[in-house]
Design an enzyme around this catalytic site. Sequence first.
Site, mmCIF file in Angstrom:
data_model
loop_
_atom_site.group_PDB
_atom_site.id
_atom_site.type_symbol
_atom_site.label_atom_id
_atom_site.label_comp_id
_atom_site.label_asym_id
_atom_site.label_seq_id
_atom_site.Cartn_x
_atom_site.Cartn_y
_atom_site.Cartn_z
ATOM 1 N N TYR A 1 26.174 46.252 31.910
ATOM 2 C CA TYR A 1 25.979 45.157 32.858
ATOM 3 C C TYR A 1 24.615 44.497 32.656
ATOM 4 C CZ TYR A 1 29.926 47.581 35.003
ATOM 5 O OH TYR A 1 31.131 48.190 35.224
ATOM 6 N N HIS B 1 33.395 54.397 29.431
ATOM 7 C CA HIS B 1 33.598 53.024 29.906
ATOM 8 C C HIS B 1 34.643 52.281 29.071
ATOM 9 C CE1 HIS B 1 31.122 49.323 31.516
ATOM 10 N NE2 HIS B 1 32.411 49.234 31.802
HETATM 11 P P1 NAD Z 1 34.564 42.123 43.149
HETATM 12 O O1 NAD Z 1 36.009 42.005 42.841
HETATM 13 O O2 NAD Z 1 34.167 42.471 44.527
HETATM 14 O O3 NAD Z 1 33.892 40.743 42.701
HETATM 15 C C1 NAD Z 1 32.524 40.553 42.736
HETATM 16 C C2 NAD Z 1 32.214 39.069 42.942
HETATM 17 O O4 NAD Z 1 32.584 38.697 44.284
HETATM 18 C C3 NAD Z 1 30.733 38.750 42.820
HETATM 19 O O5 NAD Z 1 30.596 37.424 42.338
HETATM 20 C C4 NAD Z 1 30.235 38.845 44.263
HETATM 21 O O6 NAD Z 1 29.071 38.092 44.478
HETATM 22 C C5 NAD Z 1 31.415 38.261 44.998
HETATM 23 N N1 NAD Z 1 31.516 38.746 46.377
HETATM 24 C C6 NAD Z 1 31.347 40.016 46.836
HETATM 25 N N2 NAD Z 1 31.554 40.062 48.153
HETATM 26 C C7 NAD Z 1 31.877 38.799 48.537
HETATM 27 C C8 NAD Z 1 32.208 38.200 49.785
HETATM 28 N N3 NAD Z 1 32.283 38.911 50.910
HETATM 29 N N4 NAD Z 1 32.486 36.863 49.820
HETATM 30 C C9 NAD Z 1 32.437 36.127 48.688
HETATM 31 N N5 NAD Z 1 32.132 36.627 47.466
HETATM 32 C C10 NAD Z 1 31.850 37.950 47.407
HETATM 33 O O7 NAD Z 1 33.890 43.249 42.293
HETATM 34 P P2 NAD Z 1 33.492 43.434 40.707
HETATM 35 O O8 NAD Z 1 32.051 43.175 40.567
HETATM 36 O O9 NAD Z 1 34.465 42.771 39.819
HETATM 37 O O10 NAD Z 1 33.739 44.988 40.576
HETATM 38 C C11 NAD Z 1 32.975 45.856 41.373
HETATM 39 C C12 NAD Z 1 32.233 46.851 40.557
HETATM 40 O O11 NAD Z 1 33.161 47.778 39.988
HETATM 41 C C13 NAD Z 1 31.449 46.271 39.379
HETATM 42 O O12 NAD Z 1 30.220 45.719 39.819
HETATM 43 C C14 NAD Z 1 31.316 47.515 38.533
HETATM 44 O O13 NAD Z 1 30.296 48.327 39.058
HETATM 45 C C15 NAD Z 1 32.691 48.188 38.724
HETATM 46 N N6 NAD Z 1 33.666 47.774 37.691
HETATM 47 C C16 NAD Z 1 33.866 48.616 36.638
HETATM 48 C C17 NAD Z 1 34.729 48.253 35.620
HETATM 49 C C18 NAD Z 1 34.924 49.177 34.461
HETATM 50 O O14 NAD Z 1 34.417 50.277 34.470
HETATM 51 N N7 NAD Z 1 35.648 48.783 33.441
HETATM 52 C C19 NAD Z 1 35.395 47.026 35.652
HETATM 53 C C20 NAD Z 1 35.203 46.205 36.758
HETATM 54 C C21 NAD Z 1 34.332 46.595 37.785
#
Ligand code: NAD
Length: 308
Positions: free
Chosen positions: A45, A109
Amino acid sequence: MVSSLGFGCSPLGGVFGRIDEKEGIRAVRTALDLGITFFDVAPFYGDTRAETVLGRALAGVPRESYVLATKVGRYGEHAFDFSAARTRRSVEESLGRLGVDHVDLLYCHDIEFASMSEVLDETLPALDALRRAGACRAIGVTGLPLATLSAAVERSVRVRIDAVLTYCHGCLSDSTIDGMASSITDRGIGLINASPLAMGLLTHAGPPPWHPAPEALRETCARAADHCLMGGADLAAIAMWFAHARPGVSSTISGMATAADVRRNIAAISTAPRSELLHGVMEILAPVLGLGWQSGRVAEAPQPMIAP
Ligand code: NAD
């Protein structure tokens, strides 16, 4: 103990757009103050930036008050190294950036970018050794294709997997995690549901430019967001509530960039949406439900038949 809502740190690395470091640190501190104890990060990240910012945010916070997960194996959009040597080095580097002497959970990952034998015979045994040495308490695998994650769990007989993380499969636009949950949890393995907002698809602002969703899915999610606006509601709040309610999941991890995101998401998980609004959104999303995208190694082209 992990909190049922976890803090995803990819936004701290600027994955969703530029972020002010001070605001990111404030988001982490707000999360801790409001009872979020589970933080998920990775060297990938922001090219290690998320780990560095998280480390700064956690400086001085008692180590036993939070649960920390990071990852090995993915270092860039197209940069992977699942070898045992890189795994060991990666963890050492992560611990340095995070300012801790161990993490609680260490994942391999995006295993769909490795061969299954590499994951089973190389990365997982290296993670197992790190677990025994105390660099982590638990180990796991992450990725998008559920079949690949299930196969790893089934085939990992030598090494015990403690946790599986998948993303964009336990949300309003794709809830296929429900169908696989018991096959994971019945084995005593923790199931982590990441990306409850489908990496931004299920928000009014919409997804970032790099989002891999097909156009039909983007357009339909945007229509669902408009429908919520007309009903005086926020699609992200409804999506957060829905994702957090998936059965069998230990924690739902949302990527949060600001303290306002943290507050909104904590409120959302305990506020059931009006049922007519939820049904309206689900009706709009029905035609694209489960419509995903490919992740991982492209299947090798079949060899041409040799003429007899
Ligand atoms: P998510 O689906 O919650 O999307 C995040 C986005 O939504 C960001 O732009 C954030 O600013 C926005 N957001 C969050 N809360 C909000 C709200 N209340 N209103 C409007 N916008 C909002 O999450 P994500 O980041 O896609 O996934 C979460 C975490 O999971 C990642 O940060 C990571 O740590 C993990 N992850 C891991 C993998 C992997 O291992 N392959 C893949 C995806 C995510």
